[in-house]
Design a protein around this motif. Sequence first.
Motif, PDB file in Angstrom:
ATOM      1  N   LEU A 606       0.834  -1.215   0.000  1.00  8.30           N
ATOM      2  CA  LEU A 606       0.000   0.000   0.000  1.00  8.30           C
ATOM      3  C   LEU A 606       0.864   1.258   0.000  1.00  8.30           C
ATOM      4  O   LEU A 606       0.533   2.262  -0.621  1.00  8.30           O
ATOM      5  CB  LEU A 606      -0.935   0.000   1.219  1.00  8.30           C
ATOM      6  N   TRP A 607       1.999   1.168   0.724  1.00  9.47           N
ATOM      7  CA  TRP A 607       2.901   2.336   0.790  1.00  9.47           C
ATOM      8  C   TRP A 607       3.559   2.572  -0.577  1.00  9.47           C
ATOM      9  O   TRP A 607       3.502   3.675  -1.118  1.00  9.47           O
ATOM     10  CB  TRP A 607       3.948   2.098   1.884  1.00  9.47           C
ATOM     11  N   PHE A 609       2.859   1.208  -3.663  1.00 11.39           N
ATOM     12  CA  PHE A 609       1.974   1.395  -4.813  1.00 11.39           C
ATOM     13  C   PHE A 609       0.948   2.500  -4.547  1.00 11.39           C
ATOM     14  O   PHE A 609       0.811   3.442  -5.330  1.00 11.39           O
ATOM     15  CB  PHE A 609       1.268   0.069  -5.153  1.00 11.39           C
ATOM     16  N   GLY A 610       0.236   2.370  -3.402  1.00  6.02           N
ATOM     17  CA  GLY A 610      -0.839   3.322  -3.114  1.00  6.02           C
ATOM     18  C   GLY A 610      -0.328   4.712  -2.796  1.00  6.02           C
ATOM     19  O   GLY A 610      -0.793   5.705  -3.379  1.00  6.02           O
ATOM     20  N   ASP A 611       0.657   4.776  -1.900  1.00  2.00           N
ATOM     21  CA  ASP A 611       1.111   6.085  -1.422  1.00  2.00           C
ATOM     22  C   ASP A 611       2.062   6.746  -2.425  1.00  2.00           C
ATOM     23  O   ASP A 611       1.835   7.861  -2.885  1.00  2.00           O
ATOM     24  CB  ASP A 611       1.808   5.901  -0.071  1.00  2.00           C
ATOM     25  N   LYS A 613       3.107   5.645  -5.626  1.00  2.00           N
ATOM     26  CA  LYS A 613       2.764   5.695  -7.053  1.00  2.00           C
ATOM     27  C   LYS A 613       1.465   6.463  -7.318  1.00  2.00           C
ATOM     28  O   LYS A 613       1.417   7.313  -8.193  1.00  2.00           O
ATOM     29  CB  LYS A 613       2.643   4.271  -7.600  1.00  2.00           C
ATOM     30  N   ILE A 614       0.390   6.116  -6.569  1.00  2.00           N
ATOM     31  CA  ILE A 614      -0.921   6.714  -6.885  1.00  2.00           C
ATOM     32  C   ILE A 614      -1.071   8.099  -6.249  1.00  2.00           C
ATOM     33  O   ILE A 614      -1.262   9.091  -6.953  1.00  2.00           O
ATOM     34  CB  ILE A 614      -2.072   5.779  -6.442  1.00  2.00           C
ATOM     35  N   ILE A 615      -0.951   8.147  -4.889  1.00  2.00           N
ATOM     36  CA  ILE A 615      -1.218   9.442  -4.220  1.00  2.00           C
ATOM     37  C   ILE A 615      -0.124  10.460  -4.549  1.00  2.00           C
ATOM     38  O   ILE A 615      -0.400  11.531  -5.096  1.00  2.00           O
ATOM     39  CB  ILE A 615      -1.375   9.248  -2.701  1.00  2.00           C
TER      40      ILE A 615
END
Length: 664
Positions: A606-607, A609-611, A613-615
Amino acid sequence: MIEMKTLYVLIPLLPLLGAVIAGLFGRIIGTTASHRITILLMWLCAGASVVVFMDVLKGNTYNGTVYTWMVMGDTRLEVGFLIDRLTALMMVVVTSVSLMVHIYTIGYMHGDPGYQRFFSYISLFTFSMLMLVMANNFVQLFFGWEAVGLVSYLLIGFWYTRPTAIYANLKAFLVNRVGDFGFLLGIGLVLAYFGTLDYQTVFNRAPEFASKTIEIFPGSPWLLLSVTCILLFVGAMGKSAQFPLHVWLPDSMEGPTPISALIHAATMVTAGIFMVARMSPLFELSDTALSVVLVIGAITALFMGLVAIVQNDIKRVVAYSTLSQLGYMTVALGASAYSVAVFHLMTHAFFKAVLFLGAGAVIIALHHEQDMRKMGGLRKHLPITYWTMMIAALASSGVPGFSGFFSKDAIIEAVQAANVPGAGFAFVCVSLCVFVTALYTFRLMFMTFHGNSRTADHTEHHPAEHAEHAGHHEHPHEPGWVVTLPLVLLAIPSIAAGWLIGPMLFGNYFDTAIYIAPQHPAMAEMAGDFHGIFGMMTHALTEPPFWLAVGGIFSAWFLYLFKTDLPEKIKKIAGPIYTLLDRKYYFDEFNAWLFAGGSRALGGGLWKFGDIKIIDGFFVNGAAKVVGATAFMVRRLQTGYIYHYAFTMIFGVFVMMSWWLYRG
């Protein structure tokens, strides 16, 4: 009745007052005043519990609201007390063991910098436990349930400078959250379908819902009461350390020894047993739930007992013994022998408290050495500790005449007479466990107190938590009376508590507090076969459990006093089995890999990819890039030449004229 109602309120408030005084004002009033005040209040609390117990025996029960906390539509969230024979017995057991632990703590924690804080915690724990057992509704039950969990977290991690203690209390807290999640879902189902959280109303209406089904997954109906009871039992699995949520209890030995006796003998771990017994009107309507309870208890009893055989830490042996005995209680619940489970809860509270406090006395005498391989020959140095622990060991092993014999034999008979699925498997497990219990209990006794002293090997003292304990005595010696008095006082019911089996199990002691459905005949069959305590003891001499207990004691003597080189040879021969038991069936490794490792992997994913890359990458940096690109294009158009602007205007007019003509 008004006076008794006042007394009901005072009983939990007295230890709470002690906790507040010792916790907030302990530094001002000093160590002596802190322990005197908390012990005095605990003594009053225990005395009041006995008064209530005697009053209940006369037939005076109580079920009423003390305080309404919140009203939501038709649902009332209340503080209320249900004082019946089950509650009264639990109150006496909790307060009496807690009082002994308070006295013992003076000797064990003497000189510890957190002395007052410790007294505050154990008084707060007693308050939480009393609120749990006295509750007459699910809200208060859940409050007490969570409060004992919170205080146990504080107590297990009491020495917070030790990394192992912090790891242990976090583990206990997290594993209990898993159980509590199920427990909360169960309470939620009760509220959703019954529309109330009051015990009596729920129990009275339970038969209406006996055939009600719900669909957890579309197209597969489940009986509502089976799902509710299993979810409530998941809570009990966490609190009462049943397989597979048992992993927290052995690690919790990192807390001071008085806590082991209080939490892991008499109170917190028995909360789940008490809760299932209290919910008997619900569990009796679901054979599926009873079968789950029976099988889980049987697995816990035998397989945790086997682990105790290979442990070398004196407190961990007793910890695994507790797991095994809790398994016995759970088996009794699954066999619809709720009164037998509560009876074993009572006898176990006394003899297990003696074993824990006795282990603590040995640890004090050896300057905080806990490895039994470095003990031996302590009988002559610690005679009171030895004899009290011997009584507890005989009770734990189920030797006729001692308290544990009556409750353990009653459990085995109840399982034999049970008719729910899994009863045969459970009977085999609890019967084998008699041998295993006797073996590990007397292994502890023989390695610690008999044979040649191995304490000479241990010249390096463990860093004592309390300077006072690291004395300069050449030989181990008996600790002071504050340690030995609780041992002696608890050793008496370790012998005698079992003699109450007649009135408690077959004399309708629990009256309306426990309900057993007609289709579950175990208790009725046992009542027909009961011919007094002497009849039970003489009959036991012809039964396998007695000879299994004798075999276990003899095996321990043979291996640890007679042929002392044999255990090492057996260990080498049974290499993989020994490793499996020593590693506790690899549960910790499995949990660390799947749950802890899985959580870390999920968090890392999540860190990254989510944080990142995305956010950060798409939304934050992406927005900046879009603004930058737009600005770059606009900047290229802003040249400063008039003919560029004129061309743009003409082009714009051309586009607009074209669009207007097209629309026209």
